[in-house]
Design a protein around this motif. Structure first.
Motif, short mmCIF file in Angstrom:
data_model
loop_
_atom_site.label_atom_id
_atom_site.label_comp_id
_atom_site.label_asym_id
_atom_site.label_seq_id
_atom_site.Cartn_x
_atom_site.Cartn_y
_atom_site.Cartn_z
N PHE A 18 0.84 -1.19 0.00
CA PHE A 18 0.00 0.00 0.00
C PHE A 18 0.88 1.25 0.00
N PRO A 19 0.77 2.10 -1.04
CA PRO A 19 1.66 3.26 -1.11
C PRO A 19 1.42 4.29 -0.01
N PHE A 20 0.15 4.51 0.40
CA PHE A 20 -0.11 5.53 1.41
C PHE A 20 -1.44 5.23 2.08
N ASN A 21 -1.70 5.92 3.17
CA ASN A 21 -2.95 5.83 3.89
C ASN A 21 -3.89 6.88 3.34
N THR A 22 -4.98 6.46 2.69
CA THR A 22 -5.85 7.42 2.03
C THR A 22 -6.59 8.31 3.02
N THR A 23 -6.95 7.79 4.20
CA THR A 23 -7.62 8.62 5.20
C THR A 23 -6.73 9.77 5.65
N GLN A 24 -5.48 9.48 5.92
CA GLN A 24 -4.54 10.52 6.30
C GLN A 24 -4.34 11.53 5.18
N ALA A 25 -4.28 11.06 3.93
CA ALA A 25 -4.11 11.97 2.81
C ALA A 25 -5.32 12.89 2.64
N ILE A 26 -6.53 12.38 2.86
CA ILE A 26 -7.73 13.19 2.74
C ILE A 26 -7.76 14.28 3.80
N ILE A 27 -7.42 13.94 5.04
CA ILE A 27 -7.43 14.92 6.12
C ILE A 27 -6.41 16.03 5.85
N ILE A 28 -5.21 15.66 5.45
CA ILE A 28 -4.18 16.67 5.17
C ILE A 28 -4.60 17.55 4.00
N SER A 29 -5.23 16.97 2.99
CA SER A 29 -5.67 17.77 1.84
C SER A 29 -6.73 18.78 2.24
N ILE A 30 -7.65 18.39 3.13
CA ILE A 30 -8.69 19.32 3.58
C ILE A 30 -8.09 20.50 4.32
N PHE A 31 -7.18 20.23 5.23
CA PHE A 31 -6.59 21.32 6.01
C PHE A 31 -5.68 22.20 5.14
N LEU A 32 -5.00 21.61 4.17
CA LEU A 32 -4.20 22.43 3.25
C LEU A 32 -5.08 23.31 2.38
N SER A 33 -6.24 22.81 2.00
CA SER A 33 -7.18 23.63 1.23
C SER A 33 -7.69 24.80 2.06
N MET A 34 -7.97 24.55 3.34
CA MET A 34 -8.40 25.63 4.22
C MET A 34 -7.30 26.67 4.38
N LEU A 35 -6.06 26.21 4.51
CA LEU A 35 -4.94 27.14 4.64
C LEU A 35 -4.79 27.98 3.37
N ALA A 36 -4.94 27.36 2.21
CA ALA A 36 -4.84 28.10 0.96
C ALA A 36 -5.94 29.15 0.85
N THR A 37 -7.13 28.82 1.34
CA THR A 37 -8.23 29.78 1.31
C THR A 37 -7.92 30.99 2.19
N PHE A 38 -7.37 30.74 3.38
CA PHE A 38 -7.03 31.85 4.26
C PHE A 38 -5.89 32.69 3.70
N ILE A 39 -4.96 32.06 2.99
CA ILE A 39 -3.87 32.83 2.38
C ILE A 39 -4.41 33.74 1.28
N ILE A 40 -5.44 33.28 0.57
CA ILE A 40 -6.02 34.10 -0.50
C ILE A 40 -6.66 35.36 0.08
N ILE A 41 -7.33 35.24 1.22
CA ILE A 41 -8.00 36.41 1.81
C ILE A 41 -7.08 37.21 2.72
N LEU A 42 -5.83 36.78 2.85
CA LEU A 42 -4.89 37.49 3.72
C LEU A 42 -4.67 38.94 3.30
N PRO A 43 -4.55 39.28 1.99
CA PRO A 43 -4.35 40.69 1.64
C PRO A 43 -5.50 41.61 2.07
#
Length: 327
Positions: A18-43
């Motif tokens: 098994f190359p990776f744990n998909t549950t862990q990858a989904i959680i990290i992707s969600i939080f990274l998406s939230m971080l990207a959203t906050f970076i967009i509204i940072l200005p």
């Protein structure tokens, strides 16, 4: 194996890795998406509060991602050994392999990697998971491994954690993992409450909830430590011995718990010693200052102009006499 039980969905052969744990990858992707959203509204954040706001967002998302992800990681305790051992039962063929043991809150992962990978006309690259969560039966998973004909090193390591094993470590690990998982879910709830209190803003109680989050995370480590402190059976492969130590998830939980502890204590101490600096960190002074400035400039009575003063200032000698007649 399916996509939603923590494993890669493609399983073409009995020895697929098994190359990776998909549950862990989904959680990290969600939080990274939230971080990207906050970076967009940072200005859109004005003034010097932009840096403090960004740091608060990063800290909050980091703590939430760690508390949620470590529920599904499989490296709370890890160990590796390289050995020259038998590959299949009732066979004299020996293979040079690396055997890994990875213990998580949901079960045990046993890996087997050949050095080199291709030996005895086979590709030796295994990663097998044996679950002991509430809705899983570890002994049943082990029986399925026997039916599939897994290599002997994997079955030998997995057998150490069965209920029938004379080692007797299954009960300690299973119960300790359940309590550690429960305290981590409670820590995730207190983290959400602290985020809500900081945004209201109720800073003091937010600090208390952050302190409670740290306490629960440290208690989860204590529960897992009680399982690891139990007497261990030796896992021998000839002269080589497989020994385990605390893994990355354990140290990440410890570091995040200490971080929450320091942040919670910092909020509580600043609130009692220097509340103005705490308000500055949470951007609570800028709006208030602008309102007071607007009040001073908008609602104070206007000063009379110099021309009006000149008109009203008449010499006393030029005033006309007024005769008062009695009615």
């Amino acid at each position: 194996m399916t996509l939603w039980n923590g494993s890669f969905p493609f399983y073409p052969r009995a020895n697929a890795c098994f190359p990776f744990n998909t549950t862990q990858a989904i959680i990290i992707s969600i939080f990274l998406s939230m971080l990207a959203t906050f970076i967009i509204i940072l200005p859109g954040i004005r003034g010097r509060g932009r840096l403090f706001w960004f740091l608060r967002v990063v800290m909050a998302l980091f703590v939430g991602a760690v508390v949620l992800t470590i529920q599904f990681t499989r490296d709370w305790e890890t160990g590796w050994v390289r050995a020259n051992t038998s590959y299949k039962s009732f066979s004299r063929a020996l293979v040079n392999v690396e055997i890994g043991l990875h213990i998580g809150l949901a079960g045990v992962n046993v890996t087997l990697v050949g050095k080199p990978v291709n030996q005895v006309n086979e590709t030796i690259n295994y990663n097998e998971h044996f679950a002991w969560s509430f809705n899983a039966d570890y002994d049943h998973s082990y029986s399925e491994g026997l039916e599939k004909g897994l290599p002997s090193p994997i079955l030998y390591v997995a057998e150490k954690f069965t209920m029938q094993s004379p080692c007797g470590v299954h009960r300690q690990y299973r119960i300790s993992s359940h309590y550690a998982s429960l305290t981590l879910w409670m820590a995730f709830c207190t983290w959400l409450i602290s985020i809500l209190l900081f945004s209201m803003p109720i800073l003091l109680y937010g600090g208390y909830m952050l302190l409670l989050t740290a306490t629960l995370m440290l208690f989860s480590l204590l529960f897992f430590f009680t399982a690891r402190s139990a007497p261990k059976c030796p896992i021998q492969f000839g002269p080589a011995s497989l020994k385990t130590d605390y893994g990355g998830s354990f140290w990440l939980t410890l570091a995040t718990g200490l971080l929450c502890l320091l942040l919670g204590l910092g909020v509580i101490i600043l609130n009692s010693v220097q509340p103005e600096k705490l308000k500055l960190v949470f951007n609570l002074d800028e709006g208030k200052g602008e309102d007071e400035e607007g009040w001073d400039t908008s609602y104070l009575p206007a000063e009379p102009s110099s021309s009006a003063q000149d008109v009203l200032m008449v010499p006393l000698g030029e005033l006309c006499e007024v005769t008062a007649t009695q009615l």
